[in-house]
Design a protein around this motif. Structure first.
Motif, PDB file in Angstrom:
ATOM      1  N   ALA A 155      -2.835  -9.817  -5.036  1.00 41.64           N
ATOM      2  CA  ALA A 155      -1.940 -10.127  -3.918  1.00 41.64           C
ATOM      3  C   ALA A 155      -0.486  -9.960  -4.326  1.00 41.64           C
ATOM      4  CB  ALA A 155      -2.199 -11.550  -3.425  1.00 41.64           C
ATOM      5  N   VAL A 156      -0.142 -10.357  -5.541  1.00 36.88           N
ATOM      6  CA  VAL A 156       1.224 -10.162  -6.028  1.00 36.88           C
ATOM      7  C   VAL A 156       1.540  -8.675  -6.125  1.00 36.88           C
ATOM      8  CG1 VAL A 156       2.710 -10.428  -8.065  1.00 36.88           C
ATOM      9  CG2 VAL A 156       1.411 -12.370  -7.204  1.00 36.88           C
ATOM     10  N   MET A 157       0.574  -7.880  -6.548  1.00 38.70           N
ATOM     11  CA  MET A 157       0.789  -6.444  -6.651  1.00 38.70           C
ATOM     12  C   MET A 157       1.027  -5.835  -5.267  1.00 38.70           C
ATOM     13  SD  MET A 157      -1.565  -3.554  -8.472  1.00 38.70           S
ATOM     14  CE  MET A 157      -2.956  -3.882  -7.425  1.00 38.70           C
ATOM     15  N   VAL A 158       0.274  -6.264  -4.257  1.00 40.59           N
ATOM     16  CA  VAL A 158       0.483  -5.775  -2.893  1.00 40.59           C
ATOM     17  C   VAL A 158       1.866  -6.173  -2.392  1.00 40.59           C
ATOM     18  CG1 VAL A 158      -0.253  -6.096  -0.497  1.00 40.59           C
ATOM     19  CG2 VAL A 158      -1.938  -5.654  -2.262  1.00 40.59           C
ATOM     20  N   GLN A 159       2.285  -7.390  -2.682  1.00 36.33           N
ATOM     21  CA  GLN A 159       3.572  -7.892  -2.217  1.00 36.33           C
ATOM     22  C   GLN A 159       4.736  -7.161  -2.878  1.00 36.33           C
ATOM     23  OE1 GLN A 159       4.386  -9.957   0.160  1.00 36.33           O
ATOM     24  NE2 GLN A 159       6.544 -10.059  -0.282  1.00 36.33           N
ATOM     25  N   THR A 160       4.629  -6.848  -4.148  1.00 34.97           N
ATOM     26  CA  THR A 160       5.775  -6.302  -4.876  1.00 34.97           C
ATOM     27  C   THR A 160       5.840  -4.779  -4.870  1.00 34.97           C
ATOM     28  OG1 THR A 160       4.534  -6.389  -6.954  1.00 34.97           O
ATOM     29  CG2 THR A 160       5.923  -8.286  -6.408  1.00 34.97           C
ATOM     30  N   THR A 161       4.777  -4.085  -4.507  1.00 37.59           N
ATOM     31  CA  THR A 161       4.806  -2.624  -4.476  1.00 37.59           C
ATOM     32  C   THR A 161       5.340  -2.167  -3.127  1.00 37.59           C
ATOM     33  OG1 THR A 161       2.867  -2.557  -5.914  1.00 37.59           O
ATOM     34  CG2 THR A 161       3.433  -0.533  -4.749  1.00 37.59           C
ATOM     35  N   PRO A 162       6.514  -1.530  -3.115  1.00 35.79           N
ATOM     36  CA  PRO A 162       7.084  -1.116  -1.827  1.00 35.79           C
ATOM     37  C   PRO A 162       6.403   0.138  -1.282  1.00 35.79           C
ATOM     38  CG  PRO A 162       8.533  -0.445  -3.596  1.00 35.79           C
ATOM     39  CD  PRO A 162       7.402  -1.234  -4.228  1.00 35.79           C
ATOM     40  N   PHE A 163       6.415   0.247   0.039  1.00 41.03           N
ATOM     41  CA  PHE A 163       5.904   1.448   0.698  1.00 41.03           C
ATOM     42  C   PHE A 163       6.964   2.528   0.543  1.00 41.03           C
ATOM     43  CE2 PHE A 163       4.726   4.064   4.387  1.00 41.03           C
ATOM     44  CZ  PHE A 163       3.372   4.178   4.147  1.00 41.03           C
ATOM     45  N   MET A 220       0.934  -4.511   8.533  1.00 43.08           N
ATOM     46  CA  MET A 220       0.041  -4.752   7.394  1.00 43.08           C
ATOM     47  C   MET A 220       0.723  -4.457   6.062  1.00 43.08           C
ATOM     48  SD  MET A 220      -3.523  -3.243   8.863  1.00 43.08           S
ATOM     49  CE  MET A 220      -4.376  -3.462   7.315  1.00 43.08           C
ATOM     50  N   GLU A 221       1.875  -3.794   6.109  1.00 44.74           N
ATOM     51  CA  GLU A 221       2.592  -3.479   4.879  1.00 44.74           C
ATOM     52  C   GLU A 221       3.045  -4.752   4.172  1.00 44.74           C
ATOM     53  OE1 GLU A 221       6.628  -1.080   3.586  1.00 44.74           O
ATOM     54  OE2 GLU A 221       5.835  -0.853   5.596  1.00 44.74           O
ATOM     55  N   GLN A 222       3.402  -5.785   4.925  1.00 41.83           N
ATOM     56  CA  GLN A 222       3.827  -7.061   4.368  1.00 41.83           C
ATOM     57  C   GLN A 222       2.935  -8.173   4.928  1.00 41.83           C
ATOM     58  OE1 GLN A 222       6.020  -7.628   1.998  1.00 41.83           O
ATOM     59  NE2 GLN A 222       6.534  -5.462   1.853  1.00 41.83           N
ATOM     60  N   PRO A 223       1.767  -8.402   4.320  1.00 38.48           N
ATOM     61  CA  PRO A 223       0.827  -9.373   4.892  1.00 38.48           C
ATOM     62  C   PRO A 223       1.150 -10.828   4.566  1.00 38.48           C
ATOM     63  CG  PRO A 223      -0.123  -8.387   2.945  1.00 38.48           C
ATOM     64  CD  PRO A 223       1.203  -7.704   3.179  1.00 38.48           C
ATOM     65  N   PHE A 224       2.170 -11.059   3.732  1.00 39.82           N
ATOM     66  CA  PHE A 224       2.488 -12.423   3.325  1.00 39.82           C
ATOM     67  C   PHE A 224       3.815 -12.835   3.934  1.00 39.82           C
ATOM     68  CE2 PHE A 224       0.421 -10.244  -0.289  1.00 39.82           C
ATOM     69  CZ  PHE A 224      -0.817 -10.790  -0.122  1.00 39.82           C
ATOM     70  N   GLY A 225       3.847 -13.988   4.540  1.00 35.47           N
ATOM     71  CA  GLY A 225       5.076 -14.483   5.152  1.00 35.47           C
ATOM     72  C   GLY A 225       4.765 -15.587   6.129  1.00 35.47           C
ATOM     73  N   ARG A 226       5.619 -15.716   7.119  1.00 36.67           N
ATOM     74  CA  ARG A 226       5.475 -16.809   8.073  1.00 36.67           C
ATOM     75  C   ARG A 226       5.264 -16.313   9.507  1.00 36.67           C
ATOM     76  NH1 ARG A 226       5.771 -20.931   4.948  1.00 36.67           N
ATOM     77  NH2 ARG A 226       7.368 -21.186   3.367  1.00 36.67           N
ATOM     78  N   ASP A 227       5.006 -15.024   9.688  1.00 33.01           N
ATOM     79  CA  ASP A 227       4.721 -14.504  11.019  1.00 33.01           C
ATOM     80  C   ASP A 227       3.360 -14.984  11.498  1.00 33.01           C
ATOM     81  OD1 ASP A 227       7.081 -13.155  10.819  1.00 33.01           O
ATOM     82  OD2 ASP A 227       6.173 -11.210  10.390  1.00 33.01           O
ATOM     83  N   GLY A 228       3.115 -14.827  12.795  1.00 30.13           N
ATOM     84  CA  GLY A 228       1.836 -15.243  13.353  1.00 30.13           C
ATOM     85  C   GLY A 228       0.672 -14.399  12.873  1.00 30.13           C
ATOM     86  N   SER A 229       0.939 -13.163  12.496  1.00 25.96           N
ATOM     87  CA  SER A 229      -0.140 -12.269  12.075  1.00 25.96           C
ATOM     88  C   SER A 229      -0.309 -12.208  10.561  1.00 25.96           C
ATOM     89  CB  SER A 229       0.126 -10.858  12.607  1.00 25.96           C
ATOM     90  OG  SER A 229       1.334 -10.374  12.083  1.00 25.96           O
ATOM     91  N   ASP A 230       0.417 -13.017   9.817  1.00 29.82           N
ATOM     92  CA  ASP A 230       0.309 -13.009   8.361  1.00 29.82           C
ATOM     93  C   ASP A 230      -0.878 -13.843   7.897  1.00 29.82           C
ATOM     94  OD1 ASP A 230       2.484 -11.374   8.065  1.00 29.82           O
ATOM     95  OD2 ASP A 230       3.897 -13.032   7.887  1.00 29.82           O
ATOM     96  N   LEU A 231      -1.261 -13.632   6.656  1.00 27.75           N
ATOM     97  CA  LEU A 231      -2.407 -14.343   6.087  1.00 27.75           C
ATOM     98  C   LEU A 231      -2.073 -15.824   5.865  1.00 27.75           C
ATOM     99  CD1 LEU A 231      -3.532 -11.720   3.433  1.00 27.75           C
ATOM    100  CD2 LEU A 231      -4.644 -12.257   5.582  1.00 27.75           C
TER     101      LEU A 231
END
Length: 118
Positions: free
Chosen positions: A27-35, A89-100
């Protein structure tokens, strides 16, 4: 005397902790790797080209104006929606309604570990 908990249970506990840590690092790798920004720009450009050229192609091959308009609108809107979903889906972590719901996942994991140990 030995441990109060049997060896297979302790081994399984360490295996689950290892799996959780591996998931965290993924999950950290997904968060830190930019598109890649150039790729995102190419996608936007191709959607724009599609929006300009698709009505011409649809008008050429579909004789009914209403049907051509609906087909054009539906197709271009579908591609635009796919692009928007990909951006979300590029940024799945956060505080939006559609985030994990990461806090809920962590609470469930903590409960599972405490039930296993306790």
């Amino acid at each position: 005397q030995g441990h109060y908990v049997k060896a297979p249970i302790i081994s399984r506990m360490y295996q689950e902790l290892s799996s959780g840590l591996l998931g965290f690092h993924n999950a950290v790798m997904v968060q830190t790797t930019p598109f890649p920004f150039p790729f995102a720009q190419v996608i936007s450009l191709t959607i724009f080209v599609l929006m300009v050229t698709f009505p011409l192609v649809a008008a050429r091959y579909i004789e009914d104006f209403v049907l051509a308009s609906l087909f054009t609108w539906g197709s271009t809107f579908g591609y635009f929606l796919l692009c928007e979903v990909a951006c979300e889906m590029e940024q799945p972590f956060g505080r939006d309604g559609s985030d994990l719901p990461l806090v809920g996942y962590q609470v469930d994991f903590d409960r599972s570990v405490s039930m296993l140990v306790g």
